[in-house]
Motif scaffolding. Sequence first.
Motif, PDB file in Angstrom:
ATOM      1  N   LYS A  38       0.831  -1.205   0.000  1.00  0.00           N
ATOM      2  CA  LYS A  38       0.000   0.000   0.000  1.00  0.00           C
ATOM      3  C   LYS A  38       0.868   1.257   0.000  1.00  0.00           C
ATOM      4  CE  LYS A  38      -3.918  -2.164   2.286  1.00  0.00           C
ATOM      5  NZ  LYS A  38      -4.781  -2.202   3.462  1.00  0.00           N
ATOM      6  N   ALA A  39       1.952   1.234   0.772  1.00  0.00           N
ATOM      7  CA  ALA A  39       2.861   2.383   0.815  1.00  0.00           C
ATOM      8  C   ALA A  39       3.544   2.590  -0.543  1.00  0.00           C
ATOM      9  CB  ALA A  39       3.908   2.189   1.907  1.00  0.00           C
ATOM     10  N   ALA A  40       3.966   1.516  -1.177  1.00  0.00           N
ATOM     11  CA  ALA A  40       4.599   1.616  -2.501  1.00  0.00           C
ATOM     12  C   ALA A  40       3.612   2.171  -3.524  1.00  0.00           C
ATOM     13  CB  ALA A  40       5.117   0.252  -2.945  1.00  0.00           C
ATOM     14  N   ALA A  41       2.358   1.749  -3.458  1.00  0.00           N
ATOM     15  CA  ALA A  41       1.334   2.256  -4.375  1.00  0.00           C
ATOM     16  C   ALA A  41       1.072   3.739  -4.124  1.00  0.00           C
ATOM     17  CB  ALA A  41       0.044   1.452  -4.224  1.00  0.00           C
ATOM     18  N   ALA A  42       1.040   4.128  -2.855  1.00  0.00           N
ATOM     19  CA  ALA A  42       0.811   5.539  -2.511  1.00  0.00           C
ATOM     20  C   ALA A  42       1.968   6.402  -3.009  1.00  0.00           C
ATOM     21  CB  ALA A  42       0.643   5.693  -1.008  1.00  0.00           C
ATOM     22  N   PHE A  43       3.191   5.942  -2.832  1.00  0.00           N
ATOM     23  CA  PHE A  43       4.358   6.695  -3.302  1.00  0.00           C
ATOM     24  C   PHE A  43       4.323   6.855  -4.821  1.00  0.00           C
ATOM     25  CE2 PHE A  43       8.684   6.846  -4.964  1.00  0.00           C
ATOM     26  CZ  PHE A  43       9.140   7.994  -4.341  1.00  0.00           C
ATOM     27  N   ALA A  44       4.040   5.771  -5.533  1.00  0.00           N
ATOM     28  CA  ALA A  44       3.999   5.817  -7.001  1.00  0.00           C
ATOM     29  C   ALA A  44       2.897   6.763  -7.485  1.00  0.00           C
ATOM     30  CB  ALA A  44       3.783   4.411  -7.567  1.00  0.00           C
ATOM     31  N   ALA A  45       1.746   6.739  -6.825  1.00  0.00           N
ATOM     32  CA  ALA A  45       0.638   7.614  -7.214  1.00  0.00           C
ATOM     33  C   ALA A  45       0.979   9.077  -6.954  1.00  0.00           C
ATOM     34  CB  ALA A  45      -0.624   7.221  -6.454  1.00  0.00           C
ATOM     35  N   GLN A  46       1.581   9.354  -5.800  1.00  0.00           N
ATOM     36  CA  GLN A  46       1.953  10.733  -5.480  1.00  0.00           C
ATOM     37  C   GLN A  46       2.996  11.252  -6.466  1.00  0.00           C
ATOM     38  OE1 GLN A  46       3.941  11.374  -1.748  1.00  0.00           O
ATOM     39  NE2 GLN A  46       3.375  13.520  -1.712  1.00  0.00           N
ATOM     40  N   GLU A  47       3.972  10.416  -6.772  1.00  0.00           N
ATOM     41  CA  GLU A  47       5.012  10.811  -7.723  1.00  0.00           C
ATOM     42  C   GLU A  47       4.394  11.155  -9.083  1.00  0.00           C
ATOM     43  OE1 GLU A  47       9.263   9.075  -9.254  1.00  0.00           O
ATOM     44  OE2 GLU A  47       7.618   7.656  -9.007  1.00  0.00           O
ATOM     45  N   GLU A  48       3.449  10.341  -9.527  1.00  0.00           N
ATOM     46  CA  GLU A  48       2.816  10.581 -10.819  1.00  0.00           C
ATOM     47  C   GLU A  48       1.987  11.870 -10.805  1.00  0.00           C
ATOM     48  OE1 GLU A  48      -0.041   8.258 -13.997  1.00  0.00           O
ATOM     49  OE2 GLU A  48       1.107   7.099 -12.545  1.00  0.00           O
ATOM     50  N   CYS A  49       1.333  12.163  -9.683  1.00  0.00           N
ATOM     51  CA  CYS A  49       0.528  13.391  -9.580  1.00  0.00           C
ATOM     52  C   CYS A  49       1.401  14.643  -9.616  1.00  0.00           C
ATOM     53  CB  CYS A  49      -0.268  13.392  -8.283  1.00  0.00           C
ATOM     54  SG  CYS A  49      -1.811  12.489  -8.383  1.00  0.00           S
ATOM     55  N   LEU A  50       2.609  14.541  -9.086  1.00  0.00           N
ATOM     56  CA  LEU A  50       3.487  15.710  -9.014  1.00  0.00           C
ATOM     57  C   LEU A  50       4.314  15.920 -10.276  1.00  0.00           C
ATOM     58  CD1 LEU A  50       4.716  15.442  -5.315  1.00  0.00           C
ATOM     59  CD2 LEU A  50       2.981  16.984  -6.255  1.00  0.00           C
ATOM     60  N   ARG A  51       4.340  14.948 -11.167  1.00  0.00           N
ATOM     61  CA  ARG A  51       5.081  15.086 -12.430  1.00  0.00           C
ATOM     62  C   ARG A  51       4.199  15.855 -13.413  1.00  0.00           C
ATOM     63  NH1 ARG A  51       5.642   9.916 -14.023  1.00  0.00           N
ATOM     64  NH2 ARG A  51       7.426   9.630 -12.685  1.00  0.00           N
ATOM     65  N   VAL A  52       4.740  16.937 -13.945  1.00  0.00           N
ATOM     66  CA  VAL A  52       3.961  17.765 -14.871  1.00  0.00           C
ATOM     67  C   VAL A  52       4.516  17.623 -16.287  1.00  0.00           C
ATOM     68  CG1 VAL A  52       3.294  19.415 -13.099  1.00  0.00           C
ATOM     69  CG2 VAL A  52       5.351  19.839 -14.423  1.00  0.00           C
ATOM     70  N   THR A  53       3.620  17.753 -17.259  1.00  0.00           N
ATOM     71  CA  THR A  53       4.035  17.622 -18.657  1.00  0.00           C
ATOM     72  C   THR A  53       3.734  18.875 -19.473  1.00  0.00           C
ATOM     73  OG1 THR A  53       1.927  16.592 -19.214  1.00  0.00           O
ATOM     74  CG2 THR A  53       3.758  15.106 -18.657  1.00  0.00           C
ATOM     75  N   ASN A  54       3.076  19.850 -18.850  1.00  0.00           N
ATOM     76  CA  ASN A  54       2.782  21.100 -19.562  1.00  0.00           C
ATOM     77  C   ASN A  54       2.640  22.259 -18.577  1.00  0.00           C
ATOM     78  OD1 ASN A  54      -0.034  21.256 -18.657  1.00  0.00           O
ATOM     79  ND2 ASN A  54      -0.385  19.538 -20.045  1.00  0.00           N
ATOM     80  N   GLY A  55       2.535  23.449 -19.102  1.00  0.00           N
ATOM     81  CA  GLY A  55       2.454  24.650 -18.284  1.00  0.00           C
ATOM     82  C   GLY A  55       1.209  24.712 -17.421  1.00  0.00           C
ATOM     83  N   THR A  56       0.100  24.216 -17.923  1.00  0.00           N
ATOM     84  CA  THR A  56      -1.152  24.234 -17.167  1.00  0.00           C
ATOM     85  C   THR A  56      -1.030  23.392 -15.903  1.00  0.00           C
ATOM     86  OG1 THR A  56      -2.418  24.546 -19.199  1.00  0.00           O
ATOM     87  CG2 THR A  56      -3.633  23.770 -17.278  1.00  0.00           C
ATOM     88  N   GLU A  57      -0.459  22.194 -16.037  1.00  0.00           N
ATOM     89  CA  GLU A  57      -0.274  21.329 -14.863  1.00  0.00           C
ATOM     90  C   GLU A  57       0.683  21.965 -13.861  1.00  0.00           C
ATOM     91  OE1 GLU A  57      -0.916  17.085 -17.226  1.00  0.00           O
ATOM     92  OE2 GLU A  57       1.086  17.656 -16.585  1.00  0.00           O
ATOM     93  N   ALA A  58       1.748  22.575 -14.358  1.00  0.00           N
ATOM     94  CA  ALA A  58       2.728  23.224 -13.484  1.00  0.00           C
ATOM     95  C   ALA A  58       2.083  24.381 -12.714  1.00  0.00           C
ATOM     96  CB  ALA A  58       3.916  23.721 -14.303  1.00  0.00           C
ATOM     97  N   MET A  59       1.335  25.208 -13.415  1.00  0.00           N
ATOM     98  CA  MET A  59       0.698  26.351 -12.768  1.00  0.00           C
ATOM     99  C   MET A  59      -0.356  25.910 -11.762  1.00  0.00           C
ATOM    100  SD  MET A  59       2.303  28.970 -13.777  1.00  0.00           S
ATOM    101  CE  MET A  59       1.278  30.349 -13.313  1.00  0.00           C
ATOM    102  N   SER A  60      -1.051  24.828 -12.047  1.00  0.00           N
ATOM    103  CA  SER A  60      -2.040  24.313 -11.098  1.00  0.00           C
ATOM    104  C   SER A  60      -1.380  23.982  -9.765  1.00  0.00           C
ATOM    105  CB  SER A  60      -2.736  23.074 -11.665  1.00  0.00           C
ATOM    106  OG  SER A  60      -3.632  22.536 -10.720  1.00  0.00           O
ATOM    107  N   LEU A  61      -0.251  23.275  -9.828  1.00  0.00           N
ATOM    108  CA  LEU A  61       0.461  22.939  -8.585  1.00  0.00           C
ATOM    109  C   LEU A  61       0.964  24.193  -7.873  1.00  0.00           C
ATOM    110  CD1 LEU A  61       2.570  19.803  -9.588  1.00  0.00           C
ATOM    111  CD2 LEU A  61       0.561  19.870  -8.112  1.00  0.00           C
ATOM    112  N   LEU A  62       1.576  25.088  -8.631  1.00  0.00           N
ATOM    113  CA  LEU A  62       2.157  26.296  -8.032  1.00  0.00           C
ATOM    114  C   LEU A  62       1.102  27.204  -7.406  1.00  0.00           C
ATOM    115  CD1 LEU A  62       4.812  27.144 -10.743  1.00  0.00           C
ATOM    116  CD2 LEU A  62       5.268  26.422  -8.387  1.00  0.00           C
ATOM    117  N   LEU A  63      -0.021  27.354  -8.080  1.00  0.00           N
ATOM    118  CA  LEU A  63      -1.033  28.305  -7.609  1.00  0.00           C
ATOM    119  C   LEU A  63      -1.958  27.756  -6.527  1.00  0.00           C
ATOM    120  CD1 LEU A  63      -1.929  29.979 -11.013  1.00  0.00           C
ATOM    121  CD2 LEU A  63      -0.530  30.914  -9.161  1.00  0.00           C
ATOM    122  N   THR A  64      -1.951  26.462  -6.314  1.00  0.00           N
ATOM    123  CA  THR A  64      -2.798  25.881  -5.261  1.00  0.00           C
ATOM    124  C   THR A  64      -1.991  25.435  -4.045  1.00  0.00           C
ATOM    125  OG1 THR A  64      -2.707  23.680  -6.282  1.00  0.00           O
ATOM    126  CG2 THR A  64      -4.570  25.106  -6.895  1.00  0.00           C
TER     127      THR A  64
END
Length: 99
Positions: free
Chosen positions: A67-93
């Motif tokens: 469960k911990a390995a799955a949580a880490f992998a999911a969090q890592e994937e959520c924090l990886r951005v592929t465009n400016g919109t995703e990056a700004m979403s993280l930065l502004l929230t």
Amino acid sequence: LKNLERTLDEILKGDARFQDGAFIRLSTRSPKDGAPYTTSLTSLYEKRLKELGKKGGTWDPNIANTKAAAAFAAQEECLRVTNGTEAMSLLLTSERTYV
């Protein structure tokens, strides 16, 4: 803000080093608590847990380590951005990067 978003978009899409995405960071802070633009952490966690469970062996989805390995992998994937919109979403929230 739109100019910054466009600049981030150009950098992320124009540099081969970022073909798999990138992690956004300011000089000393990162938006780890920011809201991902399109991804649900819960659905990614469930997906990763299911994938690990299919591996078998010690990857039992009922065990805390899996469960911990799955949580880490999911969090890592959520924090990886592929465009400016995703990056700004993280930065502004993120409260961590709010100035």
